[in-house]
Design an enzyme around this catalytic site. Structure first.
Site, short mmCIF file in Angstrom:
data_model
loop_
_atom_site.label_atom_id
_atom_site.label_comp_id
_atom_site.label_asym_id
_atom_site.label_seq_id
_atom_site.Cartn_x
_atom_site.Cartn_y
_atom_site.Cartn_z
N GLU A 120 16.50 -60.54 -49.80
CA GLU A 120 15.25 -60.68 -49.99
C GLU A 120 14.52 -59.59 -50.16
OE1 GLU A 120 11.55 -63.83 -48.85
OE2 GLU A 120 13.17 -63.79 -47.81
N LYS A 148 10.02 -67.13 -55.87
CA LYS A 148 10.20 -67.76 -54.71
C LYS A 148 9.40 -69.06 -54.87
CE LYS A 148 10.30 -67.23 -49.57
NZ LYS A 148 10.12 -65.95 -48.47
N TYR A 186 4.01 -69.92 -41.41
CA TYR A 186 3.91 -70.51 -40.19
C TYR A 186 4.42 -69.35 -39.26
CZ TYR A 186 8.64 -71.68 -41.37
OH TYR A 186 10.05 -71.51 -42.04
N CYS A 213 15.19 -67.29 -49.62
CA CYS A 213 15.03 -67.83 -48.54
C CYS A 213 14.39 -69.08 -48.28
CB CYS A 213 13.95 -66.66 -47.63
SG CYS A 213 14.16 -66.60 -45.91
N SER A 244 15.93 -63.76 -43.32
CA SER A 244 15.53 -64.50 -42.07
C SER A 244 15.66 -64.14 -40.79
CB SER A 244 16.49 -66.01 -42.38
OG SER A 244 16.38 -66.55 -40.91
N ASN A 259 -3.04 -50.74 -8.80
CA ASN A 259 -3.10 -50.63 -10.08
C ASN A 259 -3.25 -49.13 -10.57
OD1 ASN A 259 -2.61 -53.26 -10.72
ND2 ASN A 259 -5.02 -53.71 -11.32
#
Length: 541
Positions: free
Chosen positions: A41, A111, A117, A147, A183, A373
């Site tokens: 893709e 697509k 999400y 995809c 992916s 720190n």
């Protein structure tokens, strides 16, 4: 049909480099007898291009590269990913697959399902396809998908889409399904993908060819693991994980038994690939990191040495009066075992000098986290000086558990250019360390077995402040990755006081994470791209 799968490692925005990779892979596959060749893709632009798409010349230049590829394609068709303009209503662009054939106009497939999400925000840029129709290729009716078009419930977080592109394509006469994909990796996802795609091929009754992207682009790592299935859902081919590969697969071939790595092995491979690509694609030739003698810096050093080679890694120990002799020695032994550069730059004098300038201002006040720190902040200044002077990429070494509850120092140990293990819970760090030592001791045994400590005050232990990491990571899994409220976690039998403390710490430290270095995503829900929380909020349950 023999299908060439070009599992290639593209770089976002490197249009000339990506073009060269696509053309080289295409020629390899054709020479090996492919009847058709697939790339991932958005192979021309790299994935995800994000707001680069809005630059005035970005999409036009990607279209120019597509035209150049078309000129180079012979009789064997090439399917490759690119960005097309959308001249109609809606979003300005299309996430597209081009079908390139000699002597024929470019055919385009868009697509259909645009994820919004987790790390995805494709609806910001792209307009989805209005319909799904097969295309005629090499004598076959082929369904070309991109995809998300093959991702189906229950492998998605919930039922997200009213459409099913694969079912529509098969109903329209598709005799095989091609999917070009980008992916991203997460632990366990390769197995999940195989199960989903196998079921999809079996349900459709048609062969399915899945070509996935490979490589690290910013916080995302793409694992490859491209797959081919026959119409019964049997796996015919599996390309390697975390490696570039060009392979020709005969759809009339015999089924194979897929092979998957153990979780520590795949996490190790993902982090090494992500670190290597981040450094190289950003132009860094070397890295620097602090070596505390603890497990987090040790694992990070191991990953860096494997990703870039020992000669490119510079480990620095920066002891104070609170640093144990064992920790300093463990750092030295680790560096020797890895063959990396090792520097010792004590910061005790700088620490005393810094405290001295506050002597009158802090008079009468006890020492507390303020003084603690100061030490990691002095270490950050030391490491940044080395980074500036020698051009090293500074790696931070904090883990996900610490980052979640804010057990880290802003502008101190959080300072750097890449947070390599920031998506790895502490318990997983221990598992990975033991896997690293499976054949020989690379990480000193004492580093793994001793109680973890920041060593910022006498006899300090992490568990003086935090719940045991095994318990902490269980609660964080539910609160962060599964987005459960404190009340629901308590209902599962966890101690209410502990759960409330963890939840409150996670919420209070969102501001720290907003300023953290980018980290490599290897779990289902990482801080950063995949989790966006308001800083000023008062929701409690």
């Amino acid at each position: 049909m023999k299908v060439g799968i070009a599992q290639i490692n593209t770089t976002v925005g490197d249009l000339p480099g990506n073009y060269a990779k696509i053309l080289d892979a295409y020629r390899q596959a054709v020479a090996a007898g492919a009847d058709i060749v697939l790339t991932p893709e958005l192979a021309i632009t790299g994935y995800p291009p994000q707001d680069l798409v809005f630059k005035s010349r970005f999409v036009p230049l990607n279209l120019e590269r597509l035209a150049e590829l078309h000129d180079q394609v012979g009789d064997v068709p090439l399917i490759t990913g690119f960005i097309d303009r959308n001249d109609g209503p809606g979003a300005p662009f299309r996430n597209a697959a081009a079908i390139l054939e000699k002597g024929r106009p470019i055919r385009k497939v868009y697509k259909s399902l645009l994820p919004t999400y987790d790390v995805f925000d494709e609806a910001r840029y792209f307009e989805p396809a209005a319909e799904c129709e097969p295309v005629r290729l090499s004598g076959w009716n082929c369904g070309v998908t991109i995809c998300e078009d093959v991702w189906v419930y229950p492998f998605l977080p919930r039922r997200l889409y009213p459409r099913d592109p694969v079912r529509s394509l098969v109903a329209a006469g598709a005799e095989m399904i091609f999917n070009i994909s980008a992916s991203p990796f997460a632990a366990g996802k390769p197995r999940q993908r195989l199960e989903m795609l196998s079921n999809l091929a079996a349900e459709s009754g048609q062969p399915l060819v899945y070509c996935n992207a490979l490589g690290g682009n910013d916080q995302l790592v793409f694992d490859g693991n491209s797959l081919v299935f026959d119409g019964g859902g049997r796996c015919l081919a599996q390309l390697p994980a975390f490696e570039e590969c060009v392979r020709v697969v005969d759809l009339d071939g015999q089924p194979i038994e897929p092979v998957f790595q153990s979780e520590p092995e795949e996490l190790h491979a993902a982090l090494v690939l992500g670190l290597r690509d981040y450094a190289q694609k950003c132009g860094f030739k070397s890295v620097v990191l602090g070596l505390s003698g603890g497990i987090d810096s040790a694992v990070t050093a191991v990953l860096a040495a494997e990703a870039l080679g020992p000669a490119a890694v510079h480990g620095v120990t920066m002891p104070t009066q609170f640093s144990s002799g064992g920790s300093i020695e463990d750092s030295r032994i680790l560096a020797a075992n890895l063959g990396i550069h090792f520097l010792s730059i004590p910061i005790q004098h700088a620490f005393e000098t810094f405290k001295e300038q506050f002597r009158d201002i802090f008079a009468g006040l006890p020492e507390d986290t303020t003084e603690e720190n100061i030490q990691p902040r002095l270490r950050a200044m030391t490491l940044m000086a080395l980074s500036n002077k020698f051009g090293h990429l500074l790696l931070t070494t904090g883990n996900k558990s610490e980052l979640a509850v804010g057990y880290c120092t802003i502008y101190g140990d959080m300072a750097g250019g890449l947070a390599v293990i920031s998506d790895m819970p502490k318990t997983k760090i221990y598992e990975l360390a033991r896997w690293i030592n499976r054949n020989r001791e690379i990480i000193p045994a004492d580093t793994i077995t001793k109680p973890p400590s920041a060593e910022l005050k006498p006899d300090q232990r992490d568990q003086d402040t935090l719940p045991p990491y095994e318990l902490l990571d269980e609660i964080l899994q539910l609160y962060v990755e599964e987005a459960m409220t404190a009340r629901d976690i308590i209902a599962r039998g966890f101690d209410e006081k502990t759960v409330r403390w963890v939840a409150r710490r996670v919420d209070l430290n969102e501001w720290k994470r907003e300023q953290a270095a980018p980290g490599l995503k290897v779990t289902g829900k990482a801080f950063g791209l995949g989790r966006r929380m308001p800083l000023a909020q008062r929701f409690v349950d």
